[in-house]
Design a protein around this motif. Structure first.
Motif, PDB file in Angstrom:
ATOM      1  N   SER A 197      52.197  43.289  44.499  1.00 47.48           N
ATOM      2  CA  SER A 197      50.809  43.027  44.105  1.00 47.48           C
ATOM      3  C   SER A 197      49.139  43.028  43.615  1.00 47.48           C
ATOM      4  O   SER A 197      48.997  43.755  44.665  1.00 47.48           O
ATOM      5  N   VAL A 198      48.968  42.752  43.221  1.00 49.43           N
ATOM      6  CA  VAL A 198      47.229  43.559  42.433  1.00 49.43           C
ATOM      7  C   VAL A 198      47.148  42.633  42.588  1.00 49.43           C
ATOM      8  O   VAL A 198      46.045  40.717  41.681  1.00 49.43           O
ATOM      9  N   LEU A 199      45.623  42.428  43.415  1.00 49.26           N
ATOM     10  CA  LEU A 199      44.204  41.628  43.600  1.00 49.26           C
ATOM     11  C   LEU A 199      43.794  40.893  42.644  1.00 49.26           C
ATOM     12  O   LEU A 199      43.635  41.989  42.037  1.00 49.26           O
ATOM     13  N   LYS A 200      43.784  39.911  42.236  1.00 48.58           N
ATOM     14  CA  LYS A 200      43.026  39.649  41.001  1.00 48.58           C
ATOM     15  C   LYS A 200      41.545  39.343  41.265  1.00 48.58           C
ATOM     16  O   LYS A 200      40.741  39.839  40.654  1.00 48.58           O
ATOM     17  N   ASN A 201      41.063  38.623  42.554  1.00 50.03           N
ATOM     18  CA  ASN A 201      39.366  38.461  42.568  1.00 50.03           C
ATOM     19  C   ASN A 201      39.023  39.469  43.656  1.00 50.03           C
ATOM     20  O   ASN A 201      37.947  38.668  44.586  1.00 50.03           O
ATOM     21  N   SER A 202      39.363  40.547  43.626  1.00 46.18           N
ATOM     22  CA  SER A 202      38.553  41.471  44.745  1.00 46.18           C
ATOM     23  C   SER A 202      37.656  41.781  44.758  1.00 46.18           C
ATOM     24  O   SER A 202      36.679  41.557  43.409  1.00 46.18           O
ATOM     25  N   SER A 203      36.703  41.777  46.014  1.00 47.23           N
ATOM     26  CA  SER A 203      34.800  42.214  45.580  1.00 47.23           C
ATOM     27  C   SER A 203      34.993  43.432  45.146  1.00 47.23           C
ATOM     28  O   SER A 203      33.214  43.499  45.262  1.00 47.23           O
ATOM     29  N   LYS A 204      35.522  43.970  45.137  1.00 52.59           N
ATOM     30  CA  LYS A 204      35.339  45.836  44.697  1.00 52.59           C
ATOM     31  C   LYS A 204      35.028  45.185  42.952  1.00 52.59           C
ATOM     32  O   LYS A 204      36.415  44.737  42.592  1.00 52.59           O
ATOM     33  N   PRO A 205      33.822  46.226  42.340  1.00 50.79           N
ATOM     34  CA  PRO A 205      34.167  46.005  41.172  1.00 50.79           C
ATOM     35  C   PRO A 205      35.067  46.689  40.155  1.00 50.79           C
ATOM     36  O   PRO A 205      34.638  48.214  41.060  1.00 50.79           O
ATOM     37  N   GLY A 206      35.877  46.529  39.422  1.00 47.08           N
ATOM     38  CA  GLY A 206      36.781  46.713  38.963  1.00 47.08           C
ATOM     39  C   GLY A 206      36.484  47.593  38.083  1.00 47.08           C
ATOM     40  O   GLY A 206      36.040  47.574  37.092  1.00 47.08           O
ATOM     41  N   LEU A 207      37.616  48.863  37.487  1.00 47.24           N
ATOM     42  CA  LEU A 207      37.436  49.516  35.946  1.00 47.24           C
ATOM     43  C   LEU A 207      37.725  48.923  34.851  1.00 47.24           C
ATOM     44  O   LEU A 207      37.864  48.594  33.717  1.00 47.24           O
ATOM     45  N   PHE A 208      39.809  48.792  35.525  1.00 46.44           N
ATOM     46  CA  PHE A 208      40.453  47.809  34.557  1.00 46.44           C
ATOM     47  C   PHE A 208      40.732  46.227  34.779  1.00 46.44           C
ATOM     48  O   PHE A 208      40.358  46.193  36.435  1.00 46.44           O
ATOM     49  N   THR A 209      41.020  45.462  33.869  1.00 49.15           N
ATOM     50  CA  THR A 209      40.445  43.962  34.346  1.00 49.15           C
ATOM     51  C   THR A 209      42.325  43.564  35.034  1.00 49.15           C
ATOM     52  O   THR A 209      43.374  44.504  35.250  1.00 49.15           O
ATOM     53  N   PRO A 210      42.838  42.878  36.522  1.00 48.97           N
ATOM     54  CA  PRO A 210      43.851  42.416  37.093  1.00 48.97           C
ATOM     55  C   PRO A 210      45.215  42.033  36.347  1.00 48.97           C
ATOM     56  O   PRO A 210      46.106  43.471  35.724  1.00 48.97           O
ATOM     57  N   ASP A 211      44.495  42.035  34.180  1.00 51.29           N
ATOM     58  CA  ASP A 211      46.141  41.567  33.752  1.00 51.29           C
ATOM     59  C   ASP A 211      46.088  43.745  33.086  1.00 51.29           C
ATOM     60  O   ASP A 211      47.621  43.856  32.851  1.00 51.29           O
ATOM     61  N   GLU A 212      44.917  44.410  32.675  1.00 52.33           N
ATOM     62  CA  GLU A 212      45.562  45.982  32.500  1.00 52.33           C
ATOM     63  C   GLU A 212      46.055  46.810  33.318  1.00 52.33           C
ATOM     64  O   GLU A 212      46.702  47.766  33.515  1.00 52.33           O
ATOM     65  N   ARG A 213      46.168  46.239  34.551  1.00 49.45           N
ATOM     66  CA  ARG A 213      46.499  47.361  36.265  1.00 49.45           C
ATOM     67  C   ARG A 213      48.348  46.932  35.307  1.00 49.45           C
ATOM     68  O   ARG A 213      48.458  47.824  36.275  1.00 49.45           O
ATOM     69  N   VAL A 214      48.782  45.259  35.659  1.00 54.98           N
ATOM     70  CA  VAL A 214      49.388  45.381  35.412  1.00 54.98           C
ATOM     71  C   VAL A 214      50.210  45.993  34.685  1.00 54.98           C
ATOM     72  O   VAL A 214      51.393  46.257  34.493  1.00 54.98           O
ATOM     73  N   GLU A 215      49.616  45.600  33.148  1.00 53.17           N
ATOM     74  CA  GLU A 215      50.399  46.262  32.051  1.00 53.17           C
ATOM     75  C   GLU A 215      50.404  47.905  31.954  1.00 53.17           C
ATOM     76  O   GLU A 215      51.760  48.332  32.082  1.00 53.17           O
TER      77      GLU A 215
END
Ligand code: PNS
Length: 161
Positions: free
Chosen positions: A35-53
């Motif tokens: 399970s990939v956390l969607k609304n993390s407070s950490k700024p992300g490099l990859f979007t949640p959709d990209e991470r899932v893919e």
């Protein structure tokens, strides 16, 4: 009854350390939700959709592993998918304090869901997604710490193609 586990995290991006924990969890449980956390407070490099893919690409060989995104509390996600256990990797003593906080709070929120820790394979105990991103940003070698598909995705993100 199926034994269901959740491997939660930010996975920005997934590393060989994560993959090792996911693979070992898939051998112990009947069904594993990564399970990939969607609304993390950490700024992300990859979007949640990209991470899932990306996770889907590198976990194809594990038939009982499914990738999901989640928002809100982890224990609520566990209830939604019928999981009785959360599985996390423990790399070093430095992880312990944060993990103890997570586990204690999750237990307070729902005492029916247990958290299980697996010691990360020694080969990967020094890896974190943050360190991988930092090295990849400067076009350093990350092939020993992430699968090839992730290496390619990192190169694309940092325009090192
Ligand atoms: O890979 P990470 O960033 O260490 O994973 C942290 C994660 C996603 C497991 C944690 O932040 C989490 O479960 N967040 C969801 C919100 C929640 O349930 N918080 C209560 C437990 S402290």
């Amino acid at each position: 009854m199926d034994r269901v586990a959740v491997c939660p995290g930010s996975f920005d991006p997934i590393t060989y350390g994560h993959l090792d924990i996911i693979e070992r969890t898939s051998k112990v449980f009947d069904k594993v939700y990564v399970s990939v956390l969607k609304n993390s407070s950490k700024p992300g490099l990859f979007t949640p959709d990209e991470r899932v893919e990306l996770i889907e690409t590198v976990t194809q060989e594990f038939p009982n592993v499914e990738i999901r995104q989640f928002d809100g509390l982890l224990v609520d996600f566990c209830k939604d998918v019928g999981a009785g256990a959360i599985v996390r990797g423990l790399r070093a003593v430095s992880d312990f304090e944060y993990e103890m906080q997570l586990t204690s709070m999750n237990r307070k929120l729902d005492s029916t869901i247990d958290t299980i820790y697996m010691m990360t394979n020694n080969n990967y105990s020094f890896i974190s997604s943050s360190i991988v991103k930092e090295v990849a940003k400067y076009d350093g070698k990350v092939e020993d710490v992430v699968p090839p598909e992730i290496e390619v995705a990192l190169k694309k993100k940092f325009n090192h193609e």
